[in-house]
Design a protein around this motif. Structure first.
Motif, PDB file in Angstrom:
ATOM      1  N   PHE A  49       0.623  -1.174  -0.044  1.00  0.00           N
ATOM      2  CA  PHE A  49       0.036   0.054   0.097  1.00  0.00           C
ATOM      3  C   PHE A  49       0.884   1.192  -0.006  1.00  0.00           C
ATOM      4  O   PHE A  49       0.423   2.039  -0.356  1.00  0.00           O
ATOM      5  CB  PHE A  49      -0.847  -0.248   0.943  1.00  0.00           C
ATOM      6  CG  PHE A  49      -0.191   0.227   2.401  1.00  0.00           C
ATOM      7  CD1 PHE A  49      -0.133   1.435   2.963  1.00  0.00           C
ATOM      8  CD2 PHE A  49       0.317  -0.560   3.112  1.00  0.00           C
ATOM      9  CE1 PHE A  49       0.474   1.834   4.195  1.00  0.00           C
ATOM     10  CE2 PHE A  49       1.098  -0.596   4.240  1.00  0.00           C
ATOM     11  CZ  PHE A  49       1.365   0.713   4.903  1.00  0.00           C
ATOM     12  N   LEU A  50       2.147   1.355   0.534  1.00  0.00           N
ATOM     13  CA  LEU A  50       2.851   2.249   0.517  1.00  0.00           C
ATOM     14  C   LEU A  50       2.894   3.191  -0.582  1.00  0.00           C
ATOM     15  O   LEU A  50       3.157   4.499  -0.773  1.00  0.00           O
ATOM     16  CB  LEU A  50       4.391   2.180   1.261  1.00  0.00           C
ATOM     17  CG  LEU A  50       4.216   1.817   2.714  1.00  0.00           C
ATOM     18  CD1 LEU A  50       5.755   1.721   2.954  1.00  0.00           C
ATOM     19  CD2 LEU A  50       3.574   2.905   3.477  1.00  0.00           C
ATOM     20  N   ASN A  51       3.273   2.505  -1.984  1.00  0.00           N
ATOM     21  CA  ASN A  51       3.174   3.143  -3.068  1.00  0.00           C
ATOM     22  C   ASN A  51       1.918   3.146  -4.069  1.00  0.00           C
ATOM     23  O   ASN A  51       1.910   3.504  -5.116  1.00  0.00           O
ATOM     24  CB  ASN A  51       4.339   2.339  -3.868  1.00  0.00           C
ATOM     25  CG  ASN A  51       5.767   2.212  -2.948  1.00  0.00           C
ATOM     26  OD1 ASN A  51       6.177   3.317  -2.647  1.00  0.00           O
ATOM     27  ND2 ASN A  51       6.177   0.866  -3.012  1.00  0.00           N
TER      28      ASN A  51
ATOM     29  N   VAL B 135      -1.272   4.588  -2.506  1.00  0.00           N
ATOM     30  CA  VAL B 135      -2.254   5.307  -2.171  1.00  0.00           C
ATOM     31  C   VAL B 135      -2.943   6.050  -3.334  1.00  0.00           C
ATOM     32  O   VAL B 135      -2.377   6.678  -4.144  1.00  0.00           O
ATOM     33  CB  VAL B 135      -1.793   6.404  -1.104  1.00  0.00           C
ATOM     34  CG1 VAL B 135      -0.652   7.096  -1.498  1.00  0.00           C
ATOM     35  CG2 VAL B 135      -2.748   7.014  -0.494  1.00  0.00           C
TER      36      VAL B 135
ATOM     37  N   MET C 190      -2.578   8.765   5.560  1.00  0.00           N
ATOM     38  CA  MET C 190      -1.932   8.943   4.453  1.00  0.00           C
ATOM     39  C   MET C 190      -2.672   9.776   3.216  1.00  0.00           C
ATOM     40  O   MET C 190      -2.114  10.413   2.687  1.00  0.00           O
ATOM     41  CB  MET C 190      -1.500   7.438   3.892  1.00  0.00           C
ATOM     42  CG  MET C 190      -0.640   7.569   2.733  1.00  0.00           C
ATOM     43  SD  MET C 190       0.885   6.318   2.692  1.00  0.00           S
ATOM     44  CE  MET C 190      -0.595   4.899   2.238  1.00  0.00           C
TER      45      MET C 190
ATOM     46  N   ASN D   7      -1.517  13.371   1.623  1.00  0.00           N
ATOM     47  CA  ASN D   7      -1.319  13.367   0.330  1.00  0.00           C
ATOM     48  C   ASN D   7      -2.258  14.534  -0.489  1.00  0.00           C
ATOM     49  O   ASN D   7      -1.869  15.246  -1.310  1.00  0.00           O
ATOM     50  CB  ASN D   7      -1.459  12.247  -0.494  1.00  0.00           C
ATOM     51  CG  ASN D   7       0.120  11.560  -0.151  1.00  0.00           C
ATOM     52  OD1 ASN D   7       1.102  11.794  -0.748  1.00  0.00           O
ATOM     53  ND2 ASN D   7       0.032  10.347   0.743  1.00  0.00           N
TER      54      ASN D   7
END
Lengths: 300, 300
Positions: A139-141, A143, A166, A170
């Protein structure tokens, strides 16, 4: 009341023209009214006094709030008597229409905020409900903040999660995206006295930390936006107004900043020791003018 | 480098005895090494310099961290070269055994913290993984904190949620329950430069807000516990030591408080503008002694 308590009792409780009440911890606790509160409010209204509930609770629309209040026995209060962060936010957004021009905001919030923005301004809130990080995901990359929003709105959300932090962070990279917070109460009084219930303040602290150096606009107590709203829309006469509340950092601080008399009620979150500590620390922002108890008043 | 940049270049990069490196943003970014970093570290070790990675990343055990570092090309670094909040926390807990006497802590954290506490101290971490508020539940009155814990430990947890805030808040009502935080970095550099990844600081801000007036012990940069640990366990000579990092509020502040030379590296979270802002604001805590770039050094 202990005679050593350094804050004087409110001797003439009917001497003001305008009464601003905090709700939870003052008029009721969870689903039980505070003894004497219903009678006191009724008497004020019969005398022609102006009575407002100034609450940081934004989980209801004002319509729902009146239903709740009526059910509790405050049958003399109507929508115009309820001032919540939602009311102040709608007023602000009407006067700053670019924050709603995309017709969509990212809301870490629940029903009251979502329904109010939709009903009053036709704005869709995305982000509600559960949104968790899947187990073992990348998931970190990934979103997804591709759906454009005009603002991030943060309130009370029991489904608050890392993924929501997160997404908010963003969206807030875009300087034209608004950053709005309903209130910053760290806890609220639940129906069980032995359990701490985290409030919106514990959620907003996260979003504030990750969004630095951006600063949000806060619509609840003790913020300036709510002070200005009351001054302008109620045409307040400070010397004829009193704010009654249980929390020093929201209610009493708010009243003091508004320049009105303040009255600390002992039925909520903060205790006598908190008041004494504020006095010892000479933190004038937090020191109430008076204390008062509906129950003792009617017992005499 | 722009000639108008007000921080001097580190002219003699091999003149120190002890090198403290931040990792992410300095030696690597996500899974890619920063150009020149591997060569520089190798040369330092060949010269007999002391090299430590002083990281706020507690998501790995030191053993796992060495594997990661080796895979990236830093084959000359071993477990003794890695100083993370986990290392400092274990040292602290060994010297304060009442915080582990129940054999159990509530951990809003992931693998590195959980595995380290178990392996080094035999402590069980409860609270890991997903723990969400069920839809339409009456969870507010049913939070279960009956399982006794000696401490609440807060680190990086992608499964952070409202329920976890509530549990931490209620455990922390017990004044003998420890309150420990690995680090407070609000964000960390991910592999995609256009995406902000919230760090532990966004999680700890929530728990701090709800636990007031309690104050946690913080084991990462720039906190005192880590400063003391380095002074005592490494027998540091400040005038022969340099801290190299990308973040002003953690790395540079940490080095300045430790009384060593500080060197800002431009490959991470903070940018030249952040350094210039710190200088304009005369925030001496955040102003680095030098700047340096491995890539430029080896290009010359």
């Amino acid at each position: 009341m202990s005679s050593s308590f350094p804050v004087p009792n409110l001797a003439n409780p009917f001497s003001y023209e305008t009464y601003l009440f905090d709700a939870d911890g003052v008029l009721w606790r969870a689903n039980e009214t505070v003894p004497g509160a219903v009678t006191f409010v009724k008497e004020l209204l019969e005398m022609g006094k102006r009575v407002y509930i100034v609450t940081n609770n934004s989980t209801n629309t004002t319509e729902e709030y009146v239903k709740k209040v009526t059910k509790l026995g405050f049958e003399t209060l109507h929508e115009a008597n309820i001032i919540s962060p939602n009311v102040v936010m709608v007023d602000y957004l009407r006067r700053h229409p670019h924050y709603t021009e995309k017709g969509r905001v990212y809301a870490i919030a629940s029903g009251g905020v979502v329904d109010t923005l939709h009903k009053e301004l036709g704005v869709e809130c995305i982000g509600g409900g559960p949104d968790h990080v899947p187990l073992n995901s990348t998931f970190l990359n990934s979103v997804d903040v591709s759906k454009e929003v005009s603002a991030v709105v943060v309130g009370y959300d029991p489904h608050f999660s890392y993924n929501k932090i997160m997404k908010a962070a963003n969206y807030l990279l875009n300087p034209s995206c608004g950053f709005f917070i309903t209130n910053e109460d760290a806890t609220f009084p639940g129906s069980r006295k032995d359990i701490v219930v985290p409030g919106t303040g514990s959620i907003t602290a996260s979003i504030r930390a990750v969004a630095l150096p951006r600063q949000p606009i806060v619509f609840g107590k003790p913020g300036e936006k709510l002070q200005n709203y009351l001054r302008e829309s109620l045409d307040l006469k400070p010397e004829q107004t009193i704010m009654l509340g249980d929390r020093l950092d929201t209610d009493i601080s708010f009243g003091n900043r508004l320049g009105v008399a303040t009255c600390w009620m002992r039925t909520g979150v903060h205790k006598e020791d908190d008041v004494k500590r504020a006095i010892e620390a000479k933190d004038t922002d937090l020191i109430p003018t008076y204390t008062f108890s509906f129950e003792e008043f009617y017992a005499n």
